[in-house]
Motif scaffolding. Structure first.
Motif, PDB file in Angstrom:
ATOM      1  N   PHE A   1       0.828  -1.203   0.000  1.00 49.05           N
ATOM      2  CA  PHE A   1       0.000   0.000   0.000  1.00 49.05           C
ATOM      3  C   PHE A   1       0.863   1.253   0.000  1.00 49.05           C
ATOM      4  O   PHE A   1       2.053   1.226   0.350  1.00 49.05           O
ATOM      5  CB  PHE A   1      -0.977   0.000   1.188  1.00 49.05           C
ATOM      6  CG  PHE A   1      -0.328  -0.096   2.541  1.00 49.05           C
ATOM      7  CD1 PHE A   1      -0.049   1.044   3.290  1.00 49.05           C
ATOM      8  CD2 PHE A   1      -0.020  -1.336   3.098  1.00 49.05           C
ATOM      9  CE1 PHE A   1       0.530   0.958   4.538  1.00 49.05           C
ATOM     10  CE2 PHE A   1       0.555  -1.435   4.358  1.00 49.05           C
ATOM     11  CZ  PHE A   1       0.831  -0.282   5.087  1.00 49.05           C
ATOM     12  N   SER A   2       0.248   2.368  -0.406  1.00 47.07           N
ATOM     13  CA  SER A   2       0.967   3.638  -0.503  1.00 47.07           C
ATOM     14  C   SER A   2       0.997   4.333   0.852  1.00 47.07           C
ATOM     15  O   SER A   2       0.051   4.232   1.645  1.00 47.07           O
ATOM     16  CB  SER A   2       0.301   4.555  -1.537  1.00 47.07           C
ATOM     17  OG  SER A   2      -1.037   4.848  -1.142  1.00 47.07           O
TER      18      SER A   2
ATOM     19  N   LYS B   1       6.109  13.145   0.899  1.00 43.67           N
ATOM     20  CA  LYS B   1       6.690  12.291  -0.137  1.00 43.67           C
ATOM     21  C   LYS B   1       6.050  10.904  -0.112  1.00 43.67           C
ATOM     22  O   LYS B   1       5.938  10.285   0.935  1.00 43.67           O
ATOM     23  CB  LYS B   1       8.204  12.176   0.087  1.00 43.67           C
ATOM     24  CG  LYS B   1       8.920  11.391  -0.987  1.00 43.67           C
ATOM     25  CD  LYS B   1      10.415  11.332  -0.711  1.00 43.67           C
ATOM     26  CE  LYS B   1      11.136  10.512  -1.767  1.00 43.67           C
ATOM     27  NZ  LYS B   1      12.601  10.428  -1.485  1.00 43.67           N
ATOM     28  N   LYS B   2       5.638  10.421  -1.275  1.00 47.60           N
ATOM     29  CA  LYS B   2       4.942   9.141  -1.364  1.00 47.60           C
ATOM     30  C   LYS B   2       5.923   7.991  -1.560  1.00 47.60           C
ATOM     31  O   LYS B   2       6.948   8.128  -2.238  1.00 47.60           O
ATOM     32  CB  LYS B   2       3.930   9.164  -2.508  1.00 47.60           C
ATOM     33  CG  LYS B   2       2.737  10.079  -2.267  1.00 47.60           C
ATOM     34  CD  LYS B   2       1.733   9.954  -3.387  1.00 47.60           C
ATOM     35  CE  LYS B   2       0.512  10.838  -3.129  1.00 47.60           C
ATOM     36  NZ  LYS B   2      -0.502  10.706  -4.195  1.00 47.60           N
ATOM     37  N   SER B   3       5.587   6.861  -0.969  1.00 44.25           N
ATOM     38  CA  SER B   3       6.383   5.651  -1.146  1.00 44.25           C
ATOM     39  C   SER B   3       5.453   4.448  -1.025  1.00 44.25           C
ATOM     40  O   SER B   3       4.252   4.590  -0.808  1.00 44.25           O
ATOM     41  CB  SER B   3       7.506   5.571  -0.105  1.00 44.25           C
ATOM     42  OG  SER B   3       6.971   5.560   1.201  1.00 44.25           O
ATOM     43  N   ILE B   4       6.013   3.262  -1.160  1.00 46.44           N
ATOM     44  CA  ILE B   4       5.247   2.018  -1.109  1.00 46.44           C
ATOM     45  C   ILE B   4       5.755   1.164   0.045  1.00 46.44           C
ATOM     46  O   ILE B   4       6.962   1.025   0.243  1.00 46.44           O
ATOM     47  CB  ILE B   4       5.366   1.237  -2.438  1.00 46.44           C
ATOM     48  CG1 ILE B   4       4.753   2.034  -3.587  1.00 46.44           C
ATOM     49  CG2 ILE B   4       4.688  -0.120  -2.330  1.00 46.44           C
ATOM     50  CD1 ILE B   4       3.258   2.264  -3.471  1.00 46.44           C
ATOM     51  N   LEU B   5       4.821   0.590   0.804  1.00 44.91           N
ATOM     52  CA  LEU B   5       5.175  -0.287   1.917  1.00 44.91           C
ATOM     53  C   LEU B   5       4.547  -1.656   1.698  1.00 44.91           C
ATOM     54  O   LEU B   5       3.380  -1.762   1.326  1.00 44.91           O
ATOM     55  CB  LEU B   5       4.676   0.302   3.236  1.00 44.91           C
ATOM     56  CG  LEU B   5       4.946  -0.504   4.508  1.00 44.91           C
ATOM     57  CD1 LEU B   5       6.440  -0.641   4.743  1.00 44.91           C
ATOM     58  CD2 LEU B   5       4.281   0.160   5.712  1.00 44.91           C
ATOM     59  N   LYS B   6       5.336  -2.700   1.911  1.00 43.52           N
ATOM     60  CA  LYS B   6       4.860  -4.063   1.726  1.00 43.52           C
ATOM     61  C   LYS B   6       4.915  -4.800   3.052  1.00 43.52           C
ATOM     62  O   LYS B   6       5.954  -4.849   3.711  1.00 43.52           O
ATOM     63  CB  LYS B   6       5.724  -4.789   0.690  1.00 43.52           C
ATOM     64  CG  LYS B   6       5.197  -6.141   0.252  1.00 43.52           C
ATOM     65  CD  LYS B   6       6.045  -6.687  -0.888  1.00 43.52           C
ATOM     66  CE  LYS B   6       5.477  -7.984  -1.444  1.00 43.52           C
ATOM     67  NZ  LYS B   6       6.272  -8.485  -2.588  1.00 43.52           N
ATOM     68  N   LEU B   7       3.770  -5.367   3.465  1.00 40.48           N
ATOM     69  CA  LEU B   7       3.673  -6.101   4.723  1.00 40.48           C
ATOM     70  C   LEU B   7       3.107  -7.495   4.465  1.00 40.48           C
ATOM     71  O   LEU B   7       2.348  -7.696   3.510  1.00 40.48           O
ATOM     72  CB  LEU B   7       2.756  -5.381   5.714  1.00 40.48           C
ATOM     73  CG  LEU B   7       3.136  -3.967   6.162  1.00 40.48           C
ATOM     74  CD1 LEU B   7       2.052  -3.406   7.064  1.00 40.48           C
ATOM     75  CD2 LEU B   7       4.486  -3.952   6.869  1.00 40.48           C
TER      76      LEU B   7
END
Length: 373
Positions: A267-268, A277-283
């Motif tokens: 998700f963003s 600042k936008k990034s992507i996180l993976k869980l």
């Protein structure tokens, strides 16, 4: 807005057999199952018919869970709330104030959420009320609307209050007294931060007593606490729109989820410390559900509260009087709220003609729906 490609419910559904492993109590488990079943056959549904004579289309709808933690059940509530608050606006400046608890309190939030969050509301109002009453800063009775958020962008525990405070208050004379600098300045945030920290720790110590060691309370004074106050809104009509973003928001919206496969969720996130600042996180699914569960509030907990001249008791008298003396806000014209509008003709209203349970619609109605496609 287009429908989200991925949903929180999808993640919960594929982990439904083990949801109890991620919950601290039965209330959290009930909430997760409600969100999982929302707008599915598991909650039953109804068949609607458009009342427009030139349309008369049939529509199959599954029932909503109506849980306040559900990403799919907040839209209508938000709009209704915004319309009600617009009618109460005063022709004065408004400020956005944020009270944030330090991460040292997160552990207590996990075990005593109701206690800590109630103290957060109570202390924030004590600070606003105290500074408002002080002649050095204002010398009047003010008000506040406060909304609790418990999350950060990465779904970590980050309890804070978003508050809307009018730039002034009712003086002893009964007349409106504007905040300093013609309403452009509320209160000094550094002073508010120190008072907020001192009063909160004192109240927490009263509640917990010797459950926590003296060193724990002393440690809470080592760092500055965050109280943030934005400059006043350009016009009062912006206030409710702005606050509306926060009222019925939940920990994560479905539109922020970019992927949900292979037992992971991507998700963003926005980093507000670096200009959004936008990034992507993976869980992993396990971690995603664990973090989502952190933000399920205790049963019956009120997360939107009104204080002072904006409280339910006082505003029935004070708001009409102030609107008469200060002038009423010219609000932009809005179309009336319309629920259950036919998605095909956009004119008719959907009317329920058949109700059904978890087994789905009766066979005869299934055939009618199929022929219509």
């Amino acid at each position: 807005m287009a429908s989200a490609t991925h949903e929180v419910a999808q993640v919960l559904e594929r982990n439904k057999e083990v949801l109890a492993d991620y919950c601290a109590n039965s209330w959290q488990l009930r909430t997760l199952h409600a969100v999982r079943k929302c707008r599915t056959a598991a909650l039953g549904g109804h068949i609607d018919c458009c009342n427009n004579p030139s349309c008369r289309r049939l529509h199959l709808s599954y029932n909503s869970c109506r849980n306040r933690h559900c990403p799919k059940c907040q839209g209508h509530k938000k709009e209704t709330w915004i319309r009600a608050r617009e009618e109460e606006l005063l022709k004065v400046p408004y400020f956005h104030v944020v009270f944030t608890l330090p991460c040292e309190l997160n552990r207590i939030c996990l075990y005593e959420p109701k206690l800590v969050y109630n103290l957060l509301f109570k202390t924030a109002w004590q600070v606003i009320k105290g500074f408002s009453a002080n002649p050095k800063f204002l010398g009047a009775n003010s008000g506040m609307i406060a909304i609790l958020h418990t999350w950060g962008q990465n779904l970590s525990l980050h309890p804070h209050l978003h508050c809307i405070v009018p730039g002034g208050g009712i003086a002893k004379s009964g007349k409106w007294k504007l905040a300093k600098s013609k309403g452009k300045y509320l209160f000094p945030v550094k002073a508010m931060s120190k008072v907020f920290r001192a009063q909160f720790v004192a109240e927490l110590r009263k509640e917990l007593g010797t459950q926590q060691a003296t060193a724990f309370y002393e440690n809470l004074f080592k760092n500055e606490w965050v109280v943030f106050c934005k400059r006043p809104f350009l016009c009062p009509s912006q206030v409710v729109e702005y606050l509306g973003r926060y009222t019925h928001k939940i920990a994560i919206s479905n539109h922020r989820i970019k992927e949900a496969q292979d037992n992971t969720v991507t998700f963003s996130v926005k980093d507000y410390r670096h200009g959004g600042k936008k990034s992507i996180l993976k869980l992993t699914d396990v971690e995603f559900i664990r973090r989502f569960s952190l933000h399920i509030l205790p049963k019956g907990f009120v997360r939107i509260r009104h204080y002072g001249i904006l409280s339910s008791y006082h505003k029935r008298i004070s708001i009409p009087e102030l609107q008469e003396s200060l002038g009423k806000i010219d609000l932009p014209e809005r179309p009336p709220l319309q629920h259950n509008v036919c998605p095909y003709c956009k004119k008719g209203k959907l009317e329920i003609i058949v109700l059904f349970g978890v087994r789905g619609p009766p066979e005869g109605w299934k055939n009618k729906l199929e022929k219509q496609k």
